[in-house]
Scaffold this motif. Structure first.
Motif, PDB file in Angstrom:
ATOM      1  N   ARG A 112      15.181  20.423  34.518  1.00  0.00           N
ATOM      2  CA  ARG A 112      14.485  20.980  35.676  1.00  0.00           C
ATOM      3  C   ARG A 112      14.997  22.369  36.061  1.00  0.00           C
ATOM      4  NH1 ARG A 112      10.876  17.512  37.899  1.00  0.00           N
ATOM      5  NH2 ARG A 112      10.598  18.919  39.665  1.00  0.00           N
ATOM      6  N   PRO A 145       2.574  14.476  35.435  1.00  0.00           N
ATOM      7  CA  PRO A 145       3.712  13.532  35.411  1.00  0.00           C
ATOM      8  C   PRO A 145       3.806  12.642  34.183  1.00  0.00           C
ATOM      9  CG  PRO A 145       2.755  13.612  37.604  1.00  0.00           C
ATOM     10  CD  PRO A 145       1.843  14.425  36.721  1.00  0.00           C
ATOM     11  N   ASP A 170       4.146  23.220  41.130  1.00  0.00           N
ATOM     12  CA  ASP A 170       4.354  22.313  42.255  1.00  0.00           C
ATOM     13  C   ASP A 170       3.202  21.324  42.408  1.00  0.00           C
ATOM     14  OD1 ASP A 170       6.781  23.450  42.897  1.00  0.00           O
ATOM     15  OD2 ASP A 170       6.056  24.545  44.652  1.00  0.00           O
ATOM     16  N   GLY A 197       3.993  18.419  40.301  1.00  0.00           N
ATOM     17  CA  GLY A 197       5.366  17.923  40.336  1.00  0.00           C
ATOM     18  C   GLY A 197       6.233  18.424  39.205  1.00  0.00           C
TER      19      GLY A 197
END
Length: 537
Positions: free
Chosen positions: A8, A277, A310, A313
């Motif tokens: 990340r 995701p 964003d 996610g």
């Protein structure tokens, strides 16, 4: 997926193995050469290493023509060498990402050899994109698609009516991803490397594996145009089913294994679909790589990248150079700074080397202050420019040869690294290198920079340490008003960045200086032209 997954905020260092370090003296980099420099990479402060292909290959496209996905080409070593490198990297806290090339194989892959020897309607041919040609005698290709590397995207099978598709070189036949056997094979390839302990995969041409039904003609004269997702061969919705299946494979393993897409896709809304995701974790942000030396352009791409990441996610990525384009230190020295030419020759405009380096040092200060994951191309930490005057006789890129030299190609950014200024081949290994090094590489050599507090290598080490200390990769940015159209300023946590893109000094805000891109040249009250500063809040 862990909320604290390593990728990340990782800074990932791209290794182009044949040009990183040669251990056996044949002039070509290899895996033992990578292992020999793991301490250097750990001390640089990166988190992971991405290796371009090292698989068995006839090297028609520098390894992106894979003949065996489960073995190391003898040019680079052995599987045991790979395992030793992986073990050494993990011992130093470095993750390993390997390149996966799923759009096409080599024409010397066992599957394609079998296909050529099989009947037109055989299962062997169905693994690839074979079609009957047009015309009374099948003398014309099945459609008008053009190769990314120049020329037709079809080659006729000798003595037959059938042709096979290759969006790249004729030695790189495209696979048929509608075939379940192809999908099963690559899931097995994923497991082969995951079982060995790799931490992730960079997926080559991730937007190209599914083609529009019927393979319709396309109005553009070139398959690959800027944006990449225009045309029936790019960014088809069916690719996402493949990546959802791959994600399920990765999720079987511990350690937050990851994938990053090489997807030349615009706009950002389309790119975000690759990092939903249940698909990949990252996608290369080519909009950032393509951004010019312009405050509005940079701010816009940063804002849209963060917003669209964003929305699903995911995290944005930031990349300035890679093995497929002119290095940014050279691009930023052009009269149109940041323009992305397809290679540079002695007949082209020559970059202002000093100005390009100065701007590159400033731009990395913006890049490493941004949240998300950053990619560093080998030699970037040295400030390496392209080899912009390479003689045509040395060029190996298939783009150069398929276009009869009309497209210069990518050789200039792939020149072997300089490690020692006074040794033959600048310490790369052996007496000669597979691509020639320009004389100016002597002043960029690692040993010439190690003990210099104002070197580009020292700057990268300092920035990477500060980025980690202040957790900038997990932060959020706030833009600061500068009152100027050629100056950017943002705050991320405890760090404020001021980037002066103008040719004049500008007033510096209040704050303690943490890092300057050009140490010591300001008078304490200004940010000099084409430079940047990190200030403590």
């Amino acid at each position: 997926m862990s909320a604290q997954a390593w990728w990340r905020d990782a800074v990932i260092y791209q290794i182009y193995p044949r040009s990183f370090k040669d251990n056996n003296g044949d002039g070509i980099g290899d895996l033992p050469g990578v292992t020999s420099k793991l301490d250097y990479l750990a001390e640089l402060g990166v988190d992971a290493l991405w290796l371009s292909p090292f698989y068995r290959s006839p090297q028609a496209d520098a390894g992106y023509d894979v003949a065996d996905y489960r073995d190391v080409d003898p040019l680079f070593g052995t599987l045991a060498d790979f395992d030793a490198m992986l073990e050494g990297a993990h011992a130093r806290g470095l993750k390993i990402i390997v390149d996966l090339v799923p759009n096409h194989t080599s024409d010397e892959h066992v599957w394609f050899k079998a296909a050529l020897n099989a009947d037109p309607e055989s299962p062997e041919r169905d693994r690839y994109m074979f079609r009957t040609g047009k015309g009374e005698h099948a003398e014309r290709p099945p459609n008008n698609w053009q190769s990314v590397f120049g020329g037709p995207a079809w080659t006729r099978v000798e003595g037959e009516d059938q042709w096979y598709l290759h969006l790249f070189d004729s030695k790189q036949p495209d696979l048929n991803w509608e075939n379940p056997e192809v999908r099963a094979e690559f899931e097995d390839v994923l497991r082969f490397w995951l079982d060995r302990g790799v931490d992730g995969f960079r997926v080559d041409v991730a937007h190209g594996m599914i083609k529009a039904e019927g393979l319709p003609d396309f109005g553009q004269s070139q398959c690959m145009i800027e944006g990449g997702n225009v045309g029936p061969m790019w960014d088809q919705d069916g690719v996402h089913e493949i990546y959802r299946a791959w994600r399920r494979v990765l999720d079987e393993y511990d350690g937050d294994r990851m994938m990053v897409a090489e997807a030349w896709v615009q706009p950002q809304e389309r790119l975000a679909r690759y990092v939903r995701p249940d698909e990949m974790q990252q996608a290369f942000n080519f909009d950032y790589l393509l951004a010019r030396w312009n405050a509005d352009a940079l701010k816009s791409v940063i804002d849209t990248s963060i917003m669209h990441s964003d929305s699903v996610g995911a995290v944005p990525t930031w990349v300035m150079s890679n093995h497929d384009g002119v290095r940014h230190s050279s691009r930023l020295g052009l009269s149109d700074p940041g323009r992305r030419p397809n290679g540079l020759t002695a007949h082209d405009e020559q970059p202002d080397e000093a100005l390009g380096l100065r701007r590159a040092r400033a731009l990395i200060m913006l890049t490493l202050a941004l949240p998300g994951s950053a990619y560093v191309y080998q030699g970037e930490e040295l400030g390496l420019p392209d080899h912009t005057t390479m003689d045509a006789k040395y060029r190996q890129d298939p783009t150069f040869h398929r276009t009869n030299g009309e497209e210069t190609g990518r050789d200039g950014c792939r020149v072997p690294l300089p490690w020692n200024a006074s040794q033959p081949a600048f310490g790369f290994g052996g007496e000669q290198t597979w691509l020639p090094q320009p004389e100016n590489y002597a002043r960029y050599a690692v040993d010439a920079q190690l003990d210099q507090s104002d070197s580009t290598l020292a700057l990268y080490r300092t920035l990477l340490a500060q980025r980690a200390e202040h957790a900038l990769g997990r932060g959020r940015i706030v833009w600061n008003e500068t009152g100027r159209s050629d100056v950017l300023s943002l705050t991320n946590g405890a760090i404020t960045v001021v980037l002066n893109l103008s040719d004049r000094d500008v007033e510096r805000p209040e704050g303690d200086v943490i890092v300057e891109s050009i140490p010591g040249i300001g008078n304490g009250q200004v940010v000099p032209a084409n430079s940047a500063v990190w200030l403590g809040c």
